[in-house]
Write a protein that holds these residues in place. Sequence first.
Motif: not given
Length: 121
Positions: A74-78, A94-97, A110-121
């Motif tokens: 199962v793959m999940a985008e969170l 987060v991309g989770e396998v 888990a592939f986790l990316v910390e977002l900056k203030e103005n990125e992706y909502k």
Amino acid sequence: MSANKETVKKYIDGFNKNDHEQILSCLTDDIEWTVFGHFHLIGKEAYDNEIDGQEFAGPPVLKVVRMVEEDDVVMAELSGEVPRPDGEVMRMVVGEVFVMRDAKIAERRAFLVELKENEYK
């Protein structure tokens, strides 16, 4: 919804509630957890010790963007947020396998990316 997806959904709900018992009930005894670039561990006891995360001040709020399943994976985008001890809130995607065995999570990558203030909502 498949049994595997139901398990992943229950697992994420457990993380949102910081319910260790619920989280651990979704895992095999030999669970393997990797957060790439951060850590790798094996076994339920090690997993339980890492659930709260040393750099966090409370449970995350995780939202499932989408889940897909093929065979035993199962793959999940969170997307999510988690409070830090300094009062700041870390936003992340987060991309989770999830590798499943008998409707339990046997491996989590888990592939986790910390977002900056103005990125992706």
